[in-house]
Design a protein around this motif. Structure first.
Motif, PDB file in Angstrom:
ATOM      1  N   GLY A 147       0.465  -1.065   0.326  1.00  0.00           N
ATOM      2  CA  GLY A 147       0.021   0.111  -0.197  1.00  0.00           C
ATOM      3  C   GLY A 147       1.221   0.997   0.089  1.00  0.00           C
ATOM      4  O   GLY A 147       0.470   2.401  -1.024  1.00  0.00           O
ATOM      5  N   VAL A 148       2.400   1.516   0.529  1.00  0.00           N
ATOM      6  CA  VAL A 148       2.826   2.194   1.172  1.00  0.00           C
ATOM      7  C   VAL A 148       3.729   2.811  -0.520  1.00  0.00           C
ATOM      8  O   VAL A 148       3.681   3.392  -0.591  1.00  0.00           O
ATOM      9  N   SER A 149       4.013   1.497  -1.434  1.00  0.00           N
ATOM     10  CA  SER A 149       4.635   1.815  -2.193  1.00  0.00           C
ATOM     11  C   SER A 149       3.713   1.870  -3.510  1.00  0.00           C
ATOM     12  O   SER A 149       4.390   2.700  -4.377  1.00  0.00           O
ATOM     13  N   LEU A 150       2.814   1.784  -3.373  1.00  0.00           N
ATOM     14  CA  LEU A 150       1.855   2.619  -4.529  1.00  0.00           C
ATOM     15  C   LEU A 150       1.093   4.139  -3.981  1.00  0.00           C
ATOM     16  O   LEU A 150       0.216   4.308  -4.416  1.00  0.00           O
ATOM     17  N   GLY A 151       1.639   4.018  -2.579  1.00  0.00           N
ATOM     18  CA  GLY A 151       1.284   5.899  -2.627  1.00  0.00           C
ATOM     19  C   GLY A 151       0.290   6.214  -1.717  1.00  0.00           C
ATOM     20  O   GLY A 151      -0.292   7.454  -1.759  1.00  0.00           O
ATOM     21  N   ALA A 152      -0.337   5.163  -1.446  1.00  0.00           N
ATOM     22  CA  ALA A 152      -1.775   4.769  -0.412  1.00  0.00           C
ATOM     23  C   ALA A 152      -1.160   5.487   1.601  1.00  0.00           C
ATOM     24  O   ALA A 152       0.037   5.503   1.507  1.00  0.00           O
ATOM     25  N   TYR A 153      -2.016   6.807   1.629  1.00  0.00           N
ATOM     26  CA  TYR A 153      -1.909   8.132   2.518  1.00  0.00           C
ATOM     27  C   TYR A 153      -3.174   7.557   3.269  1.00  0.00           C
ATOM     28  O   TYR A 153      -3.347   8.165   4.474  1.00  0.00           O
ATOM     29  N   GLY A 154      -4.151   6.741   3.267  1.00  0.00           N
ATOM     30  CA  GLY A 154      -5.476   6.560   3.488  1.00  0.00           C
ATOM     31  C   GLY A 154      -6.472   4.800   3.332  1.00  0.00           C
ATOM     32  O   GLY A 154      -5.330   4.120   2.658  1.00  0.00           O
TER      33      GLY A 154
ATOM     34  N   PRO B 106      -9.948   3.686   1.927  1.00  0.00           N
ATOM     35  CA  PRO B 106      -9.836   2.706   0.833  1.00  0.00           C
ATOM     36  C   PRO B 106      -9.042   3.064  -0.195  1.00  0.00           C
ATOM     37  O   PRO B 106      -9.227   4.198  -0.395  1.00  0.00           O
ATOM     38  N   TRP B 107      -7.427   2.702  -0.120  1.00  0.00           N
ATOM     39  CA  TRP B 107      -6.728   2.438  -0.980  1.00  0.00           C
ATOM     40  C   TRP B 107      -7.099   1.402  -2.758  1.00  0.00           C
ATOM     41  O   TRP B 107      -7.536   0.151  -1.968  1.00  0.00           O
ATOM     42  N   ILE B 108      -7.079   2.239  -3.978  1.00  0.00           N
ATOM     43  CA  ILE B 108      -8.324   1.194  -4.319  1.00  0.00           C
ATOM     44  C   ILE B 108      -6.635   1.227  -6.153  1.00  0.00           C
ATOM     45  O   ILE B 108      -6.733   2.661  -6.614  1.00  0.00           O
ATOM     46  N   ASN B 109      -6.400   0.156  -6.730  1.00  0.00           N
ATOM     47  CA  ASN B 109      -5.783   0.154  -7.778  1.00  0.00           C
ATOM     48  C   ASN B 109      -6.097  -0.691  -8.619  1.00  0.00           C
ATOM     49  O   ASN B 109      -6.815  -2.115  -8.629  1.00  0.00           O
ATOM     50  N   VAL B 110      -6.146   0.228 -10.272  1.00  0.00           N
ATOM     51  CA  VAL B 110      -7.430  -0.483 -11.126  1.00  0.00           C
ATOM     52  C   VAL B 110      -6.136  -0.859 -11.603  1.00  0.00           C
ATOM     53  O   VAL B 110      -5.295  -0.029 -12.329  1.00  0.00           O
ATOM     54  N   LEU B 111      -5.892  -2.511 -12.045  1.00  0.00           N
ATOM     55  CA  LEU B 111      -4.867  -2.569 -13.468  1.00  0.00           C
ATOM     56  C   LEU B 111      -6.506  -2.921 -14.707  1.00  0.00           C
ATOM     57  O   LEU B 111      -7.070  -3.999 -14.422  1.00  0.00           O
ATOM     58  N   THR B 112      -6.192  -2.066 -15.528  1.00  0.00           N
ATOM     59  CA  THR B 112      -6.918  -2.065 -16.822  1.00  0.00           C
ATOM     60  C   THR B 112      -5.674  -2.672 -17.633  1.00  0.00           C
ATOM     61  O   THR B 112      -4.876  -3.777 -17.750  1.00  0.00           O
ATOM     62  N   ALA B 113      -6.906  -3.668 -19.260  1.00  0.00           N
ATOM     63  CA  ALA B 113      -6.322  -5.124 -19.570  1.00  0.00           C
ATOM     64  C   ALA B 113      -4.933  -4.983 -20.266  1.00  0.00           C
ATOM     65  O   ALA B 113      -4.370  -5.783 -20.414  1.00  0.00           O
ATOM     66  N   ASP B 114      -4.798  -3.010 -20.664  1.00  0.00           N
ATOM     67  CA  ASP B 114      -3.483  -2.663 -20.776  1.00  0.00           C
ATOM     68  C   ASP B 114      -2.164  -3.125 -20.359  1.00  0.00           C
ATOM     69  O   ASP B 114      -1.049  -2.879 -20.666  1.00  0.00           O
TER      70      ASP B 114
ATOM     71  N   HIS C 122      -3.943   2.053 -12.217  1.00  0.00           N
ATOM     72  CA  HIS C 122      -4.580   3.939 -11.937  1.00  0.00           C
ATOM     73  C   HIS C 122      -5.437   3.816 -10.315  1.00  0.00           C
ATOM     74  O   HIS C 122      -5.631   3.198 -10.121  1.00  0.00           O
ATOM     75  N   LEU C 123      -4.553   4.651  -9.841  1.00  0.00           N
ATOM     76  CA  LEU C 123      -4.957   4.618  -7.957  1.00  0.00           C
ATOM     77  C   LEU C 123      -6.038   5.461  -7.614  1.00  0.00           C
ATOM     78  O   LEU C 123      -6.553   7.039  -8.613  1.00  0.00           O
ATOM     79  N   PHE C 124      -7.223   4.920  -7.220  1.00  0.00           N
ATOM     80  CA  PHE C 124      -8.157   6.386  -6.295  1.00  0.00           C
ATOM     81  C   PHE C 124      -7.568   5.950  -4.879  1.00  0.00           C
ATOM     82  O   PHE C 124      -7.602   4.892  -4.417  1.00  0.00           O
ATOM     83  N   PHE C 125      -8.291   7.097  -4.236  1.00  0.00           N
ATOM     84  CA  PHE C 125      -8.694   7.231  -2.855  1.00  0.00           C
ATOM     85  C   PHE C 125      -9.735   7.205  -2.361  1.00  0.00           C
ATOM     86  O   PHE C 125     -10.782   8.315  -2.766  1.00  0.00           O
TER      87      PHE C 125
END
Length: 227
Positions: free
Chosen positions: A173-180, A182-190, A194-197
């Motif tokens: 989570g830390v390596s993905l930039g999480a600071y709170g 939920p932390w959401i990492n979306v991996l697209t088909a390509d 894409h990160l979302f908080f």
């Protein structure tokens, strides 16, 4: 070769926004097709310490607005929610790591059991204002969700293996930039990430994945009835 898109949902059972997001995502998995979901417990306290972030509860004005915001959102999505009057006292005294390790141990046994237990912890904390930090709390949740070997799961969760798994998830989570949470990492088909908080970004994720916009059941039903 393209792969199916995947949502990695990093959460902590102490986080009310993780709870809201979890329930919304549970509804969306029946509306969105061809999207896989990974639910990943991590330790929010360590994330906050690592980034210097502070709980909304530490600022009275923000805490009050957060509870108002959570109540509104829960009502909109028909999610059971009640502000917990003991929450700030409890988070100063207890850690949720025991409950998180329980989930990791359960996931190896049955993913659906893990998800039911996660919901059980959230309902205790954010609907019934009950603790989720001690063995007696774990026992009640595990029995309620249908775990047969309750004591075995509790003891197993204390093994070094699950301590390391929780640390690994938290470091990810830390390596993905999480600071709170939920932390959401979306991996697209390509293969792109894409990160979302937060629990209020699912409309953006829907747009990214070209999926139907998220709607609660009451609005989804009304929309279908007009077709």
């Amino acid at each position: 070769m393209s792969k199916l898109p995947r949502i990695d949902y990093y959460f902590d059972v102490i986080s009310p926004y993780s709870y809201i997001g979890f329930e919304i995502l549970h509804k969306l998995k029946h509306q969105w097709k061809g999207v896989s979901i990974r639910y990943i417990p991590f330790f929010l306290g360590a994330i906050m310490n690592e980034t210097g972030n502070r709980s909304p509860g530490m600022l009275p004005a923000k805490a009050a607005m957060s509870m108002t915001d959570l109540r509104r959102t829960a009502k909109f999505w028909n999610i059971p929610f009640t502000p917990n009057p003991h929450f700030m006292d409890w988070i100063m005294k207890y850690r949720p790591t025991g409950a998180l390790r329980i989930l990791l141990a359960l996931e190896e046994q049955d993913k659906e059991l893990m998800l039911r237990a996660a919901r059980g912890f959230w309902l205790r904390l954010w609907f019934r204002s009950e603790k989720i930090f001690e063995n007696s709390d774990f026992e009640e949740v595990l029995k309620a969700v249908g775990v047969k070997n309750v004591q075995e799961v509790i003891e197993k969760s204390k093994e070094e293996k699950y301590i390391k798994m929780l640390m690994k998830n938290t470091k990810e989570g830390v390596s993905l930039g999480a600071y709170g949470a939920p932390w959401i990492n979306v991996l697209t088909a390509d293969g792109e990430e894409h990160l979302f908080f937060g629990s209020d970004r699912f409309h953006l994720i829907a747009d990214l994945l070209q999926q139907p916009q998220p709607l609660p059941d009451k609005l989804l039903f009304n929309q279908k009835s007009k077709l």
